[in-house]
Design a protein around this motif. Structure first.
Motif, PDB file in Angstrom:
ATOM      1  N   THR A 153       4.847   1.909   7.674  1.00  0.00           N
ATOM      2  CA  THR A 153       3.657   1.909   6.822  1.00  0.00           C
ATOM      3  C   THR A 153       2.883   0.597   6.877  1.00  0.00           C
ATOM      4  N   ARG A 154       3.310  -0.340   7.753  1.00  0.00           N
ATOM      5  CA  ARG A 154       2.564  -1.598   7.869  1.00  0.00           C
ATOM      6  C   ARG A 154       1.130  -1.329   8.304  1.00  0.00           C
ATOM      7  N   PRO A 155       0.150  -1.936   7.654  1.00  0.00           N
ATOM      8  CA  PRO A 155      -1.245  -1.691   8.042  1.00  0.00           C
ATOM      9  C   PRO A 155      -1.559  -2.116   9.470  1.00  0.00           C
ATOM     10  N   ARG A 156      -0.958  -3.242   9.913  1.00  0.00           N
ATOM     11  CA  ARG A 156      -1.296  -3.808  11.224  1.00  0.00           C
ATOM     12  C   ARG A 156      -0.033  -4.016  12.061  1.00  0.00           C
ATOM     13  N   LEU A 157       0.741  -2.985  12.239  1.00  0.00           N
ATOM     14  CA  LEU A 157       1.970  -3.080  13.022  1.00  0.00           C
ATOM     15  C   LEU A 157       1.648  -3.451  14.466  1.00  0.00           C
ATOM     16  N   PRO A 158       2.228  -4.550  14.995  1.00  0.00           N
ATOM     17  CA  PRO A 158       1.948  -4.922  16.392  1.00  0.00           C
ATOM     18  C   PRO A 158       2.400  -3.831  17.361  1.00  0.00           C
ATOM     19  N   TRP A 159       1.656  -3.693  18.452  1.00  0.00           N
ATOM     20  CA  TRP A 159       1.971  -2.745  19.520  1.00  0.00           C
ATOM     21  C   TRP A 159       1.924  -1.295  19.045  1.00  0.00           C
ATOM     22  N   ALA A 160       1.206  -1.046  17.975  1.00  0.00           N
ATOM     23  CA  ALA A 160       1.041   0.325  17.482  1.00  0.00           C
ATOM     24  C   ALA A 160      -0.356   0.447  16.895  1.00  0.00           C
ATOM     25  N   ALA A 161      -0.807   1.680  16.740  1.00  0.00           N
ATOM     26  CA  ALA A 161      -2.132   1.906  16.159  1.00  0.00           C
ATOM     27  C   ALA A 161      -2.159   1.441  14.705  1.00  0.00           C
ATOM     28  N   GLN A 162      -3.266   0.815  14.310  1.00  0.00           N
ATOM     29  CA  GLN A 162      -3.420   0.416  12.918  1.00  0.00           C
ATOM     30  C   GLN A 162      -3.525   1.650  12.023  1.00  0.00           C
ATOM     31  N   LEU A 163      -3.317   1.423  10.735  1.00  0.00           N
ATOM     32  CA  LEU A 163      -3.546   2.458   9.734  1.00  0.00           C
ATOM     33  C   LEU A 163      -4.803   2.066   8.961  1.00  0.00           C
ATOM     34  N   PRO A 164      -5.978   2.521   9.381  1.00  0.00           N
ATOM     35  CA  PRO A 164      -7.227   2.055   8.772  1.00  0.00           C
ATOM     36  C   PRO A 164      -7.276   2.245   7.259  1.00  0.00           C
ATOM     37  N   ALA A 165      -6.721   3.355   6.766  1.00  0.00           N
ATOM     38  CA  ALA A 165      -6.757   3.587   5.318  1.00  0.00           C
ATOM     39  C   ALA A 165      -5.964   2.526   4.578  1.00  0.00           C
ATOM     40  N   PHE A 166      -4.834   2.081   5.170  1.00  0.00           N
ATOM     41  CA  PHE A 166      -3.999   1.078   4.511  1.00  0.00           C
ATOM     42  C   PHE A 166      -4.526  -0.331   4.750  1.00  0.00           C
ATOM     43  N   VAL A 167      -5.272  -0.536   5.837  1.00  0.00           N
ATOM     44  CA  VAL A 167      -5.965  -1.811   6.016  1.00  0.00           C
ATOM     45  C   VAL A 167      -7.018  -1.966   4.920  1.00  0.00           C
ATOM     46  N   ALA A 168      -7.733  -0.879   4.641  1.00  0.00           N
ATOM     47  CA  ALA A 168      -8.775  -0.921   3.609  1.00  0.00           C
ATOM     48  C   ALA A 168      -8.183  -1.018   2.216  1.00  0.00           C
ATOM     49  N   ASP A 169      -7.074  -0.310   1.973  1.00  0.00           N
ATOM     50  CA  ASP A 169      -6.443  -0.309   0.649  1.00  0.00           C
ATOM     51  C   ASP A 169      -4.941  -0.119   0.821  1.00  0.00           C
ATOM     52  N   PRO A 170      -4.166  -1.206   0.818  1.00  0.00           N
ATOM     53  CA  PRO A 170      -2.721  -1.095   1.034  1.00  0.00           C
ATOM     54  C   PRO A 170      -1.936  -0.666  -0.190  1.00  0.00           C
ATOM     55  N   ARG A 171      -2.588  -0.487  -1.326  1.00  0.00           N
ATOM     56  CA  ARG A 171      -1.853  -0.215  -2.562  1.00  0.00           C
ATOM     57  C   ARG A 171      -1.039   1.068  -2.549  1.00  0.00           C
ATOM     58  N   PRO A 172      -1.455   2.142  -1.868  1.00  0.00           N
ATOM     59  CA  PRO A 172      -0.609   3.341  -1.881  1.00  0.00           C
ATOM     60  C   PRO A 172       0.789   3.121  -1.320  1.00  0.00           C
ATOM     61  N   ALA A 173       0.963   2.161  -0.405  1.00  0.00           N
ATOM     62  CA  ALA A 173       2.280   1.898   0.176  1.00  0.00           C
ATOM     63  C   ALA A 173       3.079   0.857  -0.594  1.00  0.00           C
ATOM     64  N   LEU A 174       2.485   0.225  -1.609  1.00  0.00           N
ATOM     65  CA  LEU A 174       3.213  -0.814  -2.345  1.00  0.00           C
ATOM     66  C   LEU A 174       4.496  -0.309  -3.003  1.00  0.00           C
ATOM     67  N   PRO A 175       4.550   0.936  -3.518  1.00  0.00           N
ATOM     68  CA  PRO A 175       5.833   1.402  -4.071  1.00  0.00           C
ATOM     69  C   PRO A 175       6.977   1.367  -3.065  1.00  0.00           C
ATOM     70  N   VAL A 176       6.669   1.539  -1.792  1.00  0.00           N
ATOM     71  CA  VAL A 176       7.699   1.429  -0.756  1.00  0.00           C
ATOM     72  C   VAL A 176       8.254   0.004  -0.732  1.00  0.00           C
ATOM     73  N   LEU A 177       7.364  -0.984  -0.744  1.00  0.00           N
ATOM     74  CA  LEU A 177       7.800  -2.377  -0.710  1.00  0.00           C
ATOM     75  C   LEU A 177       8.508  -2.770  -1.996  1.00  0.00           C
ATOM     76  N   ASP A 178       8.008  -2.271  -3.126  1.00  0.00           N
ATOM     77  CA  ASP A 178       8.659  -2.573  -4.400  1.00  0.00           C
ATOM     78  C   ASP A 178      10.102  -2.080  -4.418  1.00  0.00           C
ATOM     79  N   ALA A 179      10.363  -0.992  -3.732  1.00  0.00           N
ATOM     80  CA  ALA A 179      11.714  -0.437  -3.685  1.00  0.00           C
ATOM     81  C   ALA A 179      12.622  -1.192  -2.723  1.00  0.00           C
ATOM     82  N   LEU A 180      12.039  -1.993  -1.814  1.00  0.00           N
ATOM     83  CA  LEU A 180      12.829  -2.569  -0.723  1.00  0.00           C
ATOM     84  C   LEU A 180      12.888  -4.092  -0.703  1.00  0.00           C
ATOM     85  N   TYR A 181      12.094  -4.791  -1.498  1.00  0.00           N
ATOM     86  CA  TYR A 181      12.062  -6.244  -1.347  1.00  0.00           C
ATOM     87  C   TYR A 181      13.384  -6.887  -1.734  1.00  0.00           C
ATOM     88  N   ARG A 182      14.207  -6.201  -2.511  1.00  0.00           N
ATOM     89  CA  ARG A 182      15.534  -6.709  -2.876  1.00  0.00           C
ATOM     90  C   ARG A 182      16.638  -5.993  -2.102  1.00  0.00           C
TER      91      ARG A 182
END
Length: 362
Positions: A153-182
């Motif tokens: 779900t990274r907006p700008r994953l190297p060597w892969a296509a970007q996710l334009p919707a998440f580049v514009a607004d990354p907030r929909p994927a934040l719950p994923v990071l909130d669940a994993l940062y620890r």
């Protein structure tokens, strides 16, 4: 860096052809065998696309039969490593027709290498529907799957296509990071840091806000996750990021340098300079010491590039010194131009000293 042939060689594709033929109950995989003999001159991405298309030609067109072949290969021996990457891409093509079953198959494939690029067509096609599946992966017992949730779900994953919707607004994927940062796995946490760094490039305020929220409910590993995730903002001297991590731009210090020992440098040689920083305040000072080289461009203007020196605490009255050798060895990612360059010393994001030197690029 491995070559394209080392990653996806003719031998690897021939082995894949044999494994998929056996998994499908057939004598051969003709498209894959033909492709194995026609890889010369192709880049890695071109090889992935070509092998993906051969997989699609050789495997059944209908999803149930297609999935059955891939799962049979998964259950056998030898189906692993780089040969799985174009298979993942084939799953992304065929799986979009059924969606959730396609993501489920990528879930099972990712431990053989990674399916981080293959989940992205699903996220582009229907972000909400894909995220509903991805969010469940954050509690999976396999760290490869949990990392897939963050990395895919990274907006700008190297060597892969970007996710334009998440580049514009990354907030929909934040719950994923909130669940994993620890997360208990450093492998997963590094992906979370890199995802946060992606966000910081387009939405620095949101990245700092997210990091502050994590630091308010931390584990022992959270400071490291945040520091790595905000590294681009720290190098850029963004005060909100530096302040969050305890590096005040207004820290009381005295600076000597940079004192350049090589005022004239030729391409292939080194810029050498000395520097010193003293904590002049009454309290310990948390310092991020960087240097900035302003390279001359073709038109005569300059562009800055920040490089790391050291991050450490200084006691009151303590002095930190160093000598830096900065290489001007030719590299493929930068073209050097002759002219007067600048080198600056940067403390907690603030420039504290500057010296000119000349570069001969002839």
């Amino acid at each position: 860096m491995p070559t394209a042939d080392e990653l996806l060689s003719a031998e690897t594709v021939t082995t894949l052809a044999r494994l998929l033929a056996r998994a499908g109950g057939r004598r051969s995989s003709p498209a894959l065998r033909a492709r194995a003999d026609a890889l010369d001159g192709l880049s890695y991405s071109e090889r992935v696309t070509a092998v993906r298309d051969a997989v699609l030609d050789d495997l059944p067109a209908e999803w149930p039969a297609f999935e059955a072949v891939v799962r049979t290969a998964l259950a056998g021996r030898g189906f692993e490593g780089w040969m799985t990457f174009p298979v993942n891409e084939a799953v992304a093509v065929r799986g979009l027709e059924v969606f959730e079953p396609g993501l489920d198959l990528l879930h099972d494939l990712t431990s053989r290498l990674t399916a981080e690029a293959a989940v992205r067509p699903f996220l582009r096609a229907d972000p909400a529907r894909a995220l509903a599946v991805v969010q469940k992966w954050t509690t999976d017992p396999d760290p490869h799957v949990r990392r897939l949730a963050s990395e895919g779900t990274r907006p700008r994953l190297p060597w892969a296509a970007q996710l334009p919707a998440f580049v514009a607004d990354p907030r929909p994927a934040l719950p994923v990071l909130d669940a994993l940062y620890r997360d208990r796995s450093d492998y997963v946490r590094r992906s979370v840091s890199n995802h946060l760094n992606d966000i910081s490039r387009d939405h620095p305020g949101l990245a700092v806000e997210t990091a502050a929220r994590w630091l308010a409910a931390p584990e022992a590993t959270t400071d490291r996750v945040v520091r790595h995730g905000l590294r681009t903002l720290i190098k850029a001297g963004r005060p909100e990021a530096l302040t969050l991590l305890g590096h005040s731009p207004d820290v009381p210090v005295s600076v000597s340098g940079p004192v350049v020992a090589t005022p004239e440098v030729a391409v292939g040689e080194y810029l050498v300079f000395d520097w010193a920083v003293t904590n002049t305040g009454p309290l310990p000072a948390e310092l991020v010491v960087d240097y900035v080289v302003h390279h001359v461009k073709a038109g005569g203007t300059r562009t800055p590039k920040v490089f790391k020196l050291v991050t450490r605490a200084l006691a009151p009255g303590e002095t930190l010194t160093g000598t830096k050798r900065h290489s001007f060895k030719p590299i493929t990612t930068r073209r050097y131009h002759s002219g007067e360059h600048l080198v600056q010393l940067q403390i907690n994001g603030r420039v504290r000293g500057e010296t000119a030197f000349s570069l001969d690029a002839s």
